[in-house]
Design a protein around this motif. Structure first.
Motif, mmCIF file in Angstrom:
data_model
loop_
_atom_site.group_PDB
_atom_site.id
_atom_site.type_symbol
_atom_site.label_atom_id
_atom_site.label_comp_id
_atom_site.label_asym_id
_atom_site.label_seq_id
_atom_site.Cartn_x
_atom_site.Cartn_y
_atom_site.Cartn_z
ATOM 1 N N ARG A 2 0.871 -1.169 0.000
ATOM 2 C CA ARG A 2 0.000 0.000 0.000
ATOM 3 C C ARG A 2 0.915 1.228 0.000
ATOM 4 O O ARG A 2 1.668 1.453 0.963
ATOM 5 C CB ARG A 2 -0.906 -0.020 1.232
ATOM 6 C CG ARG A 2 -1.860 1.161 1.365
ATOM 7 C CD ARG A 2 -2.748 0.957 2.598
ATOM 8 N NE ARG A 2 -3.510 2.136 2.957
ATOM 9 C CZ ARG A 2 -4.704 2.445 2.456
ATOM 10 N NH1 ARG A 2 -5.265 1.627 1.563
ATOM 11 N NH2 ARG A 2 -5.345 3.534 2.833
ATOM 12 N N VAL A 3 0.869 2.016 -1.085
ATOM 13 C CA VAL A 3 1.826 3.104 -1.291
ATOM 14 C C VAL A 3 1.085 4.435 -1.347
ATOM 15 O O VAL A 3 0.183 4.623 -2.169
ATOM 16 C CB VAL A 3 2.632 2.897 -2.588
ATOM 17 C CG1 VAL A 3 3.670 4.013 -2.755
ATOM 18 C CG2 VAL A 3 3.318 1.534 -2.587
ATOM 19 N N PRO A 26 -2.044 1.901 -4.897
ATOM 20 C CA PRO A 26 -1.775 3.329 -4.708
ATOM 21 C C PRO A 26 -2.886 4.010 -3.909
ATOM 22 O O PRO A 26 -4.071 3.695 -4.060
ATOM 23 C CB PRO A 26 -1.732 3.864 -6.135
ATOM 24 C CG PRO A 26 -2.601 2.927 -6.921
ATOM 25 C CD PRO A 26 -2.481 1.577 -6.262
ATOM 26 N N VAL A 27 -2.482 4.936 -3.046
ATOM 27 C CA VAL A 27 -3.409 5.759 -2.282
ATOM 28 C C VAL A 27 -2.969 7.206 -2.457
ATOM 29 O O VAL A 27 -1.793 7.523 -2.258
ATOM 30 C CB VAL A 27 -3.405 5.389 -0.785
ATOM 31 C CG1 VAL A 27 -4.475 6.182 -0.052
ATOM 32 C CG2 VAL A 27 -3.599 3.903 -0.591
ATOM 33 N N LEU A 28 -3.898 8.078 -2.839
ATOM 34 C CA LEU A 28 -3.541 9.462 -3.154
ATOM 35 C C LEU A 28 -3.912 10.404 -2.011
ATOM 36 O O LEU A 28 -5.030 10.371 -1.495
ATOM 37 C CB LEU A 28 -4.245 9.922 -4.436
ATOM 38 C CG LEU A 28 -4.031 9.056 -5.689
ATOM 39 C CD1 LEU A 28 -4.652 9.726 -6.897
ATOM 40 C CD2 LEU A 28 -2.561 8.778 -5.920
ATOM 41 N N LEU A 29 -2.939 11.241 -1.634
ATOM 42 C CA LEU A 29 -3.174 12.296 -0.655
ATOM 43 C C LEU A 29 -2.333 13.506 -1.080
ATOM 44 O O LEU A 29 -1.277 13.774 -0.518
ATOM 45 C CB LEU A 29 -2.789 11.843 0.763
ATOM 46 C CG LEU A 29 -3.133 12.827 1.891
ATOM 47 C CD1 LEU A 29 -4.647 12.955 2.045
ATOM 48 C CD2 LEU A 29 -2.492 12.390 3.206
ATOM 49 N N LYS A 172 -6.140 3.519 7.846
ATOM 50 C CA LYS A 172 -7.105 2.448 7.540
ATOM 51 C C LYS A 172 -6.777 1.741 6.223
ATOM 52 O O LYS A 172 -7.541 1.846 5.247
ATOM 53 C CB LYS A 172 -8.515 3.046 7.476
ATOM 54 C CG LYS A 172 -8.937 3.712 8.774
ATOM 55 C CD LYS A 172 -10.319 4.346 8.666
ATOM 56 C CE LYS A 172 -10.709 5.032 9.955
ATOM 57 N NZ LYS A 172 -12.042 5.678 9.876
ATOM 58 N N PRO A 173 -5.697 0.975 6.175
ATOM 59 C CA PRO A 173 -4.633 0.793 7.177
ATOM 60 C C PRO A 173 -3.484 1.771 6.942
ATOM 61 O O PRO A 173 -3.515 2.563 6.005
ATOM 62 C CB PRO A 173 -4.188 -0.645 6.916
ATOM 63 C CG PRO A 173 -4.346 -0.798 5.439
ATOM 64 C CD PRO A 173 -5.571 0.013 5.074
ATOM 65 N N VAL A 174 -2.462 1.662 7.784
ATOM 66 C CA VAL A 174 -1.259 2.489 7.633
ATOM 67 C C VAL A 174 -0.532 2.078 6.354
ATOM 68 O O VAL A 174 -0.386 0.877 6.076
ATOM 69 C CB VAL A 174 -0.335 2.315 8.859
ATOM 70 C CG1 VAL A 174 0.994 3.031 8.641
ATOM 71 C CG2 VAL A 174 -1.031 2.838 10.117
ATOM 72 N N GLU A 200 4.309 6.608 16.415
ATOM 73 C CA GLU A 200 4.746 5.219 16.580
ATOM 74 C C GLU A 200 3.999 4.268 15.645
ATOM 75 O O GLU A 200 4.499 3.181 15.340
ATOM 76 C CB GLU A 200 4.582 4.777 18.034
ATOM 77 C CG GLU A 200 3.155 4.723 18.535
ATOM 78 C CD GLU A 200 2.606 6.069 18.988
ATOM 79 O OE1 GLU A 200 1.457 6.109 19.462
ATOM 80 O OE2 GLU A 200 3.335 7.091 18.870
ATOM 81 N N ARG A 201 2.843 4.671 15.157
ATOM 82 C CA ARG A 201 2.088 3.808 14.256
ATOM 83 C C ARG A 201 2.754 3.710 12.886
ATOM 84 O O ARG A 201 2.389 2.858 12.082
ATOM 85 C CB ARG A 201 0.656 4.323 14.110
ATOM 86 C CG ARG A 201 -0.118 4.371 15.416
ATOM 87 C CD ARG A 201 -1.581 4.672 15.214
ATOM 88 N NE ARG A 201 -2.271 3.597 14.485
ATOM 89 C CZ ARG A 201 -3.596 3.522 14.360
ATOM 90 N NH1 ARG A 201 -4.375 4.434 14.911
ATOM 91 N NH2 ARG A 201 -4.147 2.533 13.680
#
Length: 241
Positions: A2-3, A26-29, A172-174, A200-201
């Motif tokens: 998960r990138v 891919p996750v976009l932010l 969700k998730p890290v 720490e997460r």
């Protein structure tokens, strides 16, 4: 993996497609957006110059919106920092685009070599750029005595997502890895509430940086997870995954 992709649109979407093709999620932010000043670009182009230098594909995209005023400049040589910027300049219609395929230092060295081989230009090189930016390119040409006129024609404005949006993407998730393309974006990322409140997460998340300069914005507690690309381009960055 998960990138998380932090770069602005529309580049983020292209990166997402590359990641998906490699089998990643891919996750976009986006944490910045480009604010163009087309009038500043038109005014800069109207003044005499011998060549154009760009260190960002954002400038090349902006030039595509200058309109008919750009036509008389399309035979002007463009010195471009990397292949993506060079392709964007070619797409805007420029006939001669020269690129070392590296960073600002490499571009400055190429311009210096070009001036050594073909002579010092009678008119300054027009450096179309944005804010913020690293000072190295301009300083290198100044030290070499090459005339340069700098014109800011865009700025990267930070985006601070809503807390709920940041938590949804980051917790969700890290993510397994985060891609950082600029020092400013990395700084913004570590100021987000999940990072500031529960760092720490993220102690198993890879912090992948385009350059050593970008990596300087990563807090020391994540140093063991921080990796710098072998070259300042996306191909090298994705090779770290």
């Amino acid at each position: 993996m998960r990138v998380l992709v932090t770069r602005p649109a529309p580049a983020a979407a292209r990166t997402a497609r590359k990641l998906a093709a490699l089998g990643h999620e891919p996750v976009l932010l986006p944490l910045a957006r480009a604010e163009h000043d087309v009038e500043a670009a038109r005014a800069a182009l109207a003044e005499r110059h011998s060549a154009i230098a760009i260190t960002s594909a954002e400038v090349a995209r902006l030039l595509g919106n200058v309109g008919p005023a750009l036509d008389r400049h399309l035979l002007t040589t463009v010195f471009s920092v990397g292949h993506v910027s060079a392709q964007a300049a070619a797409d805007a219609g420029f006939r001669t685009v020269l690129s070392p395929g590296g960073d600002g230092k490499g571009l400055a060295n190429m311009i210096i070599a070009h001036c050594r081989d073909f002579g010092m230009p009678a008119e300054p090189i027009l450096y179309l750029t944005g804010r913020p930016r690293a000072p190295g390119f301009e300083a290198r040409l100044e030290d070499a005595g090459i005339p340069l006129r700098t014109a800011e024609c865009y700025r990267m404005a930070p985006i601070i997502p809503k807390r709920s949006d940041a938590e949804a993407v980051l917790l969700k998730p890290v993510p397994d890895a985060v891609l950082f393309y600029s020092r400013e974006t990395a700084r913004t990322f570590f100021e987000l509430s999940p990072l500031a409140e529960t760092p720490e997460r993220f102690l198993s998340t890879l912090m992948l940086c385009m350059s050593a300069n970008v990596a300087k914005a990563v807090p020391q507690r994540f140093a063991a997870l921080t990796v710098v690309a072998s070259a300042p381009n996306e191909e090298s960055l994705l090779d770290l995954l």
